[in-house]
Write an enzyme that holds these catalytic residues in place. Structure first.
Site, PDB file in Angstrom:
ATOM      1  N   HIS A 224     117.509   8.579  13.777  1.00  0.00           N
ATOM      2  CA  HIS A 224     116.442   7.649  14.175  1.00  0.00           C
ATOM      3  C   HIS A 224     117.006   6.509  15.006  1.00  0.00           C
ATOM      4  O   HIS A 224     116.425   6.117  16.025  1.00  0.00           O
ATOM      5  CB  HIS A 224     115.755   7.050  12.929  1.00  0.00           C
ATOM      6  CG  HIS A 224     115.023   8.037  12.092  1.00  0.00           C
ATOM      7  ND1 HIS A 224     115.218   8.112  10.728  1.00  0.00           N
ATOM      8  CD2 HIS A 224     114.114   8.986  12.399  1.00  0.00           C
ATOM      9  CE1 HIS A 224     114.442   9.059  10.234  1.00  0.00           C
ATOM     10  NE2 HIS A 224     113.760   9.612  11.228  1.00  0.00           N
TER      11      HIS A 224
ATOM     12  N   LYS B 129     103.224  14.662   3.808  1.00  0.00           N
ATOM     13  CA  LYS B 129     104.562  14.442   3.255  1.00  0.00           C
ATOM     14  C   LYS B 129     104.468  13.523   2.039  1.00  0.00           C
ATOM     15  O   LYS B 129     103.829  12.490   2.098  1.00  0.00           O
ATOM     16  CB  LYS B 129     105.481  13.775   4.287  1.00  0.00           C
ATOM     17  CG  LYS B 129     105.865  14.640   5.452  1.00  0.00           C
ATOM     18  CD  LYS B 129     106.823  13.890   6.355  1.00  0.00           C
ATOM     19  CE  LYS B 129     107.282  14.721   7.525  1.00  0.00           C
ATOM     20  NZ  LYS B 129     108.209  13.962   8.389  1.00  0.00           N
TER      21      LYS B 129
ATOM     22  N   ARG C 172     114.966  17.319  17.863  1.00  0.00           N
ATOM     23  CA  ARG C 172     116.247  17.948  17.537  1.00  0.00           C
ATOM     24  C   ARG C 172     116.281  19.354  18.141  1.00  0.00           C
ATOM     25  O   ARG C 172     115.234  19.908  18.480  1.00  0.00           O
ATOM     26  CB  ARG C 172     116.436  18.007  16.023  1.00  0.00           C
ATOM     27  CG  ARG C 172     116.667  16.614  15.428  1.00  0.00           C
ATOM     28  CD  ARG C 172     116.666  16.662  13.936  1.00  0.00           C
ATOM     29  NE  ARG C 172     115.298  16.990  13.506  1.00  0.00           N
ATOM     30  CZ  ARG C 172     114.855  16.883  12.274  1.00  0.00           C
ATOM     31  NH1 ARG C 172     115.648  16.493  11.311  1.00  0.00           N
ATOM     32  NH2 ARG C 172     113.608  17.182  11.969  1.00  0.00           N
TER      33      ARG C 172
ATOM     34  N   SER D 149     115.822  13.045   7.509  1.00  0.00           N
ATOM     35  CA  SER D 149     115.622  12.242   6.299  1.00  0.00           C
ATOM     36  C   SER D 149     115.699  13.108   5.050  1.00  0.00           C
ATOM     37  O   SER D 149     116.225  12.679   4.027  1.00  0.00           O
ATOM     38  CB  SER D 149     114.275  11.533   6.360  1.00  0.00           C
ATOM     39  OG  SER D 149     114.274  10.548   7.359  1.00  0.00           O
TER      40      SER D 149
END
Length: 172
Positions: free
Chosen positions: A17, A41, A90, A127
């Site tokens: 991040h 989430k 990514r 994360s």
């Protein structure tokens, strides 16, 4: 560009991040980093803790402002006057989901999305990886910004995942 918005759950903030934050902040006058609630989430850390960790990690970057937002991204973009949204991508798996969200945000609110590829040295980070390593007592020091690893481990040890439910009730 005057203002870019970098939204995410940042649950918790990682060096991946921070790579995007540093690079995006050089492209605009103001970078607003928004801790968003994603109903798909389950949050591991309370939003207030995520904001605190991000503020600490961004202290040396003068044009970054950290906020929390509990609604639609297009509404957040309008509220902060964002010229565009920036998202990190990514190498594997991110593009399809980010492309879909970019299209939805453009359809809903005319918000453009800029996709930035992550730097190779942090492309493996997420994360969820940080949470998993922390949950098993592993060393996350090289995965997260300086000064945040201890807080992340402590919050995880206290069962921080339950705090998200409280935040959701308070934010309504």
């Amino acid at each position: 560009m005057k203002t870019l918005l970098y939204p995410g759950s940042f649950d918790p903030v990682t060096n991946g991040h921070m790579d995007i934050i540093r690079r995006a902040s050089r492209l605009c006058d103001t970078l607003v980093v928004a801790v968003m609630h994603n109903p798909d989430k389950a949050g591991a850390f309370p939003v207030s803790k995520r904001v605190e960790l991000l503020e600490r990690a961004c202290e040396g970057i003068g044009n970054v402002r950290v906020i929390a937002h509990g609604g639609l991204l297009v509404d957040c973009a309008a509220q902060v006057g964002a010229d565009a949204v920036v998202r990190g991508v990514r190498p594997l798996g991110d593009f399809e989901a980010e492309y879909q969200m970019a299209q939805i945000n453009r359809q809903l609110g005319g918000v453009e999305t800029l996709l930035m590829t992550t730097s190779e040295d942090v492309a493996f980070l997420s994360s969820s990886v940080v949470r998993q390593v922390a949950a098993f007592g592993g060393d996350i020091g090289r995965m997260v910004p300086p000064g945040t690893a201890q807080d992340i481990r402590a919050a995880w040890a206290r069962g921080g995942e339950k705090e998200e439910e409280r935040w959701m009730k308070e934010s309504r």
